[in-house]
Design a protein around this motif. Sequence first.
Motif, PDB file in Angstrom:
ATOM      1  N   ARG A  38       1.081   6.939  -6.538  1.00  0.00           N
ATOM      2  CA  ARG A  38      -0.269   7.643  -7.063  1.00  0.00           C
ATOM      3  C   ARG A  38       0.242   9.181  -6.613  1.00  0.00           C
ATOM      4  O   ARG A  38       0.026  10.066  -7.409  1.00  0.00           O
ATOM      5  CB  ARG A  38      -0.996   7.110  -6.070  1.00  0.00           C
ATOM      6  CG  ARG A  38      -2.417   7.950  -6.412  1.00  0.00           C
ATOM      7  CD  ARG A  38      -3.567   7.817  -5.671  1.00  0.00           C
ATOM      8  NE  ARG A  38      -3.317   8.060  -4.275  1.00  0.00           N
ATOM      9  CZ  ARG A  38      -3.225   7.162  -3.215  1.00  0.00           C
ATOM     10  NH1 ARG A  38      -3.360   5.907  -3.360  1.00  0.00           N
ATOM     11  NH2 ARG A  38      -2.975   7.656  -2.007  1.00  0.00           N
ATOM     12  N   ASP A  39       0.673   9.501  -5.569  1.00  0.00           N
ATOM     13  CA  ASP A  39       1.129  10.786  -4.982  1.00  0.00           C
ATOM     14  C   ASP A  39       2.142  11.461  -5.394  1.00  0.00           C
ATOM     15  O   ASP A  39       2.166  12.927  -5.917  1.00  0.00           O
ATOM     16  CB  ASP A  39       1.109  11.080  -3.578  1.00  0.00           C
ATOM     17  CG  ASP A  39      -0.339  10.376  -2.944  1.00  0.00           C
ATOM     18  OD1 ASP A  39      -1.240  10.306  -3.760  1.00  0.00           O
ATOM     19  OD2 ASP A  39      -0.162  10.148  -1.615  1.00  0.00           O
ATOM     20  N   LYS A  40       3.322  11.006  -6.176  1.00  0.00           N
ATOM     21  CA  LYS A  40       4.339  11.534  -6.092  1.00  0.00           C
ATOM     22  C   LYS A  40       5.006  11.079  -7.735  1.00  0.00           C
ATOM     23  O   LYS A  40       6.039  11.760  -8.284  1.00  0.00           O
ATOM     24  CB  LYS A  40       5.763  11.140  -5.396  1.00  0.00           C
ATOM     25  CG  LYS A  40       5.534  11.503  -3.777  1.00  0.00           C
ATOM     26  CD  LYS A  40       6.527  11.231  -2.963  1.00  0.00           C
ATOM     27  CE  LYS A  40       6.227  11.898  -1.475  1.00  0.00           C
ATOM     28  NZ  LYS A  40       7.469  11.531  -0.680  1.00  0.00           N
ATOM     29  N   ASP A  90       2.057   1.895  -3.455  1.00  0.00           N
ATOM     30  CA  ASP A  90       1.121   2.500  -4.346  1.00  0.00           C
ATOM     31  C   ASP A  90       0.859   3.756  -3.850  1.00  0.00           C
ATOM     32  O   ASP A  90       0.713   4.620  -5.045  1.00  0.00           O
ATOM     33  CB  ASP A  90      -0.408   1.722  -3.960  1.00  0.00           C
ATOM     34  CG  ASP A  90      -0.455   0.264  -4.594  1.00  0.00           C
ATOM     35  OD1 ASP A  90       0.486   0.271  -5.752  1.00  0.00           O
ATOM     36  OD2 ASP A  90      -1.369  -0.628  -4.345  1.00  0.00           O
ATOM     37  N   THR A  91       0.706   4.009  -2.635  1.00  0.00           N
ATOM     38  CA  THR A  91       0.489   5.574  -2.444  1.00  0.00           C
ATOM     39  C   THR A  91       1.614   6.409  -3.029  1.00  0.00           C
ATOM     40  O   THR A  91       1.325   7.590  -3.354  1.00  0.00           O
ATOM     41  CB  THR A  91       0.431   5.717  -0.732  1.00  0.00           C
ATOM     42  OG1 THR A  91      -0.593   4.996  -0.283  1.00  0.00           O
ATOM     43  CG2 THR A  91       0.270   7.050  -0.609  1.00  0.00           C
ATOM     44  N   HIS A  92       2.833   6.033  -2.853  1.00  0.00           N
ATOM     45  CA  HIS A  92       3.903   6.896  -3.416  1.00  0.00           C
ATOM     46  C   HIS A  92       3.827   7.049  -4.840  1.00  0.00           C
ATOM     47  O   HIS A  92       4.187   8.177  -5.284  1.00  0.00           O
ATOM     48  CB  HIS A  92       5.465   5.987  -2.845  1.00  0.00           C
ATOM     49  CG  HIS A  92       6.380   6.878  -3.405  1.00  0.00           C
ATOM     50  ND1 HIS A  92       7.057   7.181  -4.412  1.00  0.00           N
ATOM     51  CD2 HIS A  92       7.519   7.560  -2.403  1.00  0.00           C
ATOM     52  CE1 HIS A  92       8.105   7.913  -4.597  1.00  0.00           C
ATOM     53  NE2 HIS A  92       8.412   8.059  -3.227  1.00  0.00           N
ATOM     54  N   TYR A 128      11.105   5.985  -3.090  1.00  0.00           N
ATOM     55  CA  TYR A 128      10.470   4.858  -3.706  1.00  0.00           C
ATOM     56  C   TYR A 128      11.331   3.593  -3.541  1.00  0.00           C
ATOM     57  O   TYR A 128      10.891   2.433  -3.012  1.00  0.00           O
ATOM     58  CB  TYR A 128       9.919   4.843  -4.872  1.00  0.00           C
ATOM     59  CG  TYR A 128       9.424   3.514  -5.568  1.00  0.00           C
ATOM     60  CD1 TYR A 128       8.055   3.376  -5.078  1.00  0.00           C
ATOM     61  CD2 TYR A 128       9.874   2.519  -6.096  1.00  0.00           C
ATOM     62  CE1 TYR A 128       7.517   2.243  -5.447  1.00  0.00           C
ATOM     63  CE2 TYR A 128       9.326   1.347  -6.419  1.00  0.00           C
ATOM     64  CZ  TYR A 128       8.149   1.159  -5.936  1.00  0.00           C
ATOM     65  OH  TYR A 128       7.395  -0.080  -6.302  1.00  0.00           O
ATOM     66  N   ASP A 186       0.833  -1.212  -0.136  1.00  0.00           N
ATOM     67  CA  ASP A 186       0.071  -0.129  -0.117  1.00  0.00           C
ATOM     68  C   ASP A 186       0.754   1.288  -0.047  1.00  0.00           C
ATOM     69  O   ASP A 186       0.586   2.319  -0.676  1.00  0.00           O
ATOM     70  CB  ASP A 186      -0.955   0.027   1.165  1.00  0.00           C
ATOM     71  CG  ASP A 186      -2.254  -1.079   1.144  1.00  0.00           C
ATOM     72  OD1 ASP A 186      -2.371  -1.389   0.144  1.00  0.00           O
ATOM     73  OD2 ASP A 186      -2.647  -1.464   2.105  1.00  0.00           O
TER      74      ASP A 186
END
Length: 208
Positions: A108-110, A104-106, A118, A101
């Motif tokens: 999506r956001d960056k 995924d967040t990294h 990452y 997760d």
Amino acid sequence: MNAILSGIDRGELNPGDPIDENALIAKYEVSRTPLREALLRLEAMGLILRQPRKGAVLFKPTLEEFLAILEVHARLEGQAAGLAARRISAPAGAQLMQIVDACDTHARDKGDGDPDGYYALNLEFHKQVGEASGNPFLLDMIKMNARKLLAYYRARYAYPDAIAQSAEEHRQIAALILSHKADEAEALMVRHVQFDRVTVMDLLAKLG
């Protein structure tokens, strides 16, 4: 020695860097005797090379050496994923999904930004898969081989869309592991870790 290994993992020491004993003594606050003992152990592991009249340098692979190490490394990582699919515990599975997760967040956001951030998440993902294999000797072999290529994996995340692709593959691998599909998890991990020859040549050129 662990401090030097951590320096390799964090990218503070890179392929081809000269081994400056005085600088390492100052950086890691150690005396010369234990430092030289550590360097000898790293040399035995193949992480340091001694060159005539040039002193010691951190291992930097040729194209053929890179491909040979990568072939072994991909199979070891694949074996770890296969074993993890057979042996992973519920708590370890939950931890694995947390790092998936986070990847995924990294992504999506960056987006393509912060490849070093990452890269740290990627190291944790592979560490957790290795630990879930339940084979500490396999994990040690993976770490030893990975340290010869870590700088190149880090550089790979600076390529467009590499982070998003990696994060998606992490989720797919984790899903196979948690579904106990050992053969499929192993095969996908092998593909995930591998680079094609052209990419390897680009990475070698990039790090000069």
